[in-house]
Design a protein around this motif. Structure first.
Motif, PDB file in Angstrom:
ATOM      1  N   GLN A  67       0.868  -1.339  -0.073  1.00 22.88           N
ATOM      2  CA  GLN A  67       0.177   0.017   0.064  1.00 22.88           C
ATOM      3  C   GLN A  67       0.957   1.408  -0.003  1.00 22.88           C
ATOM      4  N   LEU A  68       0.450   2.334  -0.500  1.00 21.70           N
ATOM      5  CA  LEU A  68       0.960   3.599  -0.584  1.00 21.70           C
ATOM      6  C   LEU A  68       0.278   4.626  -0.182  1.00 21.70           C
ATOM      7  N   VAL A  69       0.529   5.317   0.756  1.00 23.61           N
ATOM      8  CA  VAL A  69      -0.021   6.552   1.406  1.00 23.61           C
ATOM      9  C   VAL A  69       0.830   7.877   0.788  1.00 23.61           C
ATOM     10  N   ALA A  70      -0.083   8.751   0.153  1.00 23.52           N
ATOM     11  CA  ALA A  70       0.659   9.846  -0.642  1.00 23.52           C
ATOM     12  C   ALA A  70       1.130  10.960   0.420  1.00 23.52           C
ATOM     13  N   GLY A  71       1.855  11.569  -0.072  1.00 23.67           N
ATOM     14  CA  GLY A  71       2.743  12.596   0.733  1.00 23.67           C
ATOM     15  C   GLY A  71       2.060  14.104   0.397  1.00 23.67           C
ATOM     16  N   GLU A  72       3.111  14.961   0.742  1.00 22.61           N
ATOM     17  CA  GLU A  72       2.732  16.451   0.463  1.00 22.61           C
ATOM     18  C   GLU A  72       4.092  17.051  -0.322  1.00 22.61           C
ATOM     19  N   ALA A  73       3.613  17.968  -1.205  1.00 22.87           N
ATOM     20  CA  ALA A  73       4.797  18.415  -1.811  1.00 22.87           C
ATOM     21  C   ALA A  73       4.727  20.109  -2.207  1.00 22.87           C
TER      22      ALA A  73
END
Length: 401
Positions: A67-73
């Motif tokens: 699973q992947l949890v999105a980051g912030e950029a």
């Protein structure tokens, strides 16, 4: 007459190429779902090879729940920064102890993930832009007699499940598949402003094909809005060229259609993937085993990536059915469209499916009876060599998404 339960019959529809409306999608290698698929499969291959090196057999594992949890950029022309890293969790089972030997499955998994990301999405700095964690429960070790280096036995199916494959690809399918491959290949090598997260949707109505491309642009290589607009146009022209290599139909290509230049709202990223900003991912939510999402065709909902290649039908039969379809179309003249469905029954040898169901659309002037024996013989031969799929997966010769 084959002992295997192989059925060959006419398909219950027009060939997809002849249908009025066709829809085809591909999520590129940097799409969050594809990142999960890619890492899950890289880890699976690494574990399988490590088990063979250490104990001579492929032991029990599955990594298909990644699973992947999105980051912030905060992207910016000339280069922004990742504010909150992407988080990826490799989840599954692996054999960590076997005949008194400890096997560092989680270390193997982390190394495989790092190497995969470095090769396919080099803009993501491991441990900074993306944090990878691994939680592998203990496997049962019950596959140790199934697949070794010297001797191959045909394993029993681990599940009652099915796989689906088709051939040949339509013009629209070829365009969508090749456009993403080449954007992330030759085009990106010369034009690093294109990120790895390239999603392509093809729509054909009659003889008019529309291709919609969502291409994440890498801010470090985009100086200003004019440069961004130029980059979008260069992607559009390239995809149009690719499309025209595969069809004489009318083709219209649209790139980053959600952009609003007046508002300054554009698809600009720091790392080349939407995973950096709010777009989560999971194994099995993207491309099927042949690399496409094809609502005009039958599809299995199984996640292929990360599954054990020894006896997991969700992997083997999806890859094998695709291989069978391609082999039949390549060897037998007069076939316009072909679908292969392989159904297992738990506990049966995987070379003896519960049914191998082949549906055919023949060319005009060709009767099913003209090709049935050839088709049946190829299906039978491919099933007899089913363990070849396992070897090719472990050797990294087959892609699963």
């Amino acid at each position: 007459m084959s002992e295997r339960n192989i059925r060959v019959e006419p398909i219950d529809r027009q060939a997809v190429e002849d249908q009025e409306v066709e829809i085809v999608e591909r999520k590129g290698i940097g799409h969050p779902d594809s990142i999960c698929d890619g890492i899950a499969e890289a880890v699976a291959g690494a574990l399988a090879r490590e088990y063979i090196d250490r104990v001579g057999e492929v032991l029990h594992f599955n990594t298909d729940e990644t699973q992947l949890v999105a980051g912030e950029a905060a992207p910016a022309f000339g280069g922004g920064e990742v504010v909150d890293p992407i988080y990826l969790l490799i989840v599954g089972r692996a054999t960590k102890h076997y005949e008194g030997q400890a096997i560092p499955a989680e270390t193997i998994a982390l190394r495989a993930a790092r190497e995969y990301l470095a090769e396919t999405i080099p803009q993501l700095t491991f441990g900074e832009d993306i944090v990878v964690d691994v939680k592998l429960g203990e496997g049962s070790g019950d596959l140790q007699e199934v697949f070794g280096e010297d001797e191959v036995s045909v394993p029993m199916a681990n599940d009652t499940s099915f796989g689906v494959g088709h051939a040949p690809l339509t013009e629209t399918e070829q365009i969508v598949l090749e456009a993403e491959h080449r954007l992330n290949g030759e085009f990106a090598e010369k034009n690093p402003y294109v990120g790895s997260d390239v999603k392509i949707m093809g729509k054909r109505e009659g003889d008019e094909i529309d291709v919609t491309v969502a291409a994440a642009m890498v801010d470090e290589h985009i100086a200003d809005l004019d440069a961004y607009i130029d980059a979008v146009e260069s992607v559009r022209e390239f995809v149009e060229e690719v499309a025209n290599e595969h069809t004489d139909r009318t083709v219209d290509v649209h790139v980053n259609t959600a952009d609003d230049y007046d508002e300054g709202s554009i698809y600009l990223t720091v790392t080349g993937t939407s995973a950096e900003q709010g777009d989560d991912g999971s194994v099995g939510r993207g491309n099927r085993a042949n690399g496409l999402i094809t609502p005009n065709r039958s599809m299995s909902m199984e996640a292929t990536s990360g599954k054990n290649p020894v006896n997991h039908i969700g992997k083997i039969y999806n890859l094998l059915s695709t291989q069978i379809a391609e082999e039949v179309v390549g060897e037998v003249d007069g076939i316009r469209d072909l679908r292969v469905r392989l159904l297992s029954q738990i506990g049966r040898p995987i070379d003896q499916p519960h049914v191998a169901d082949v549906h055919v659309v023949t060319e005009d002037g060709v009767a099913l009876g003209d090709v049935e024996d050839e088709v049946r013989a190829i299906v039978d031969a491919e099933l007899a060599d089913v363990t070849g799929i396992t070897r090719r997966v472990i050797d990294g010769e087959l892609t699963t998404f």
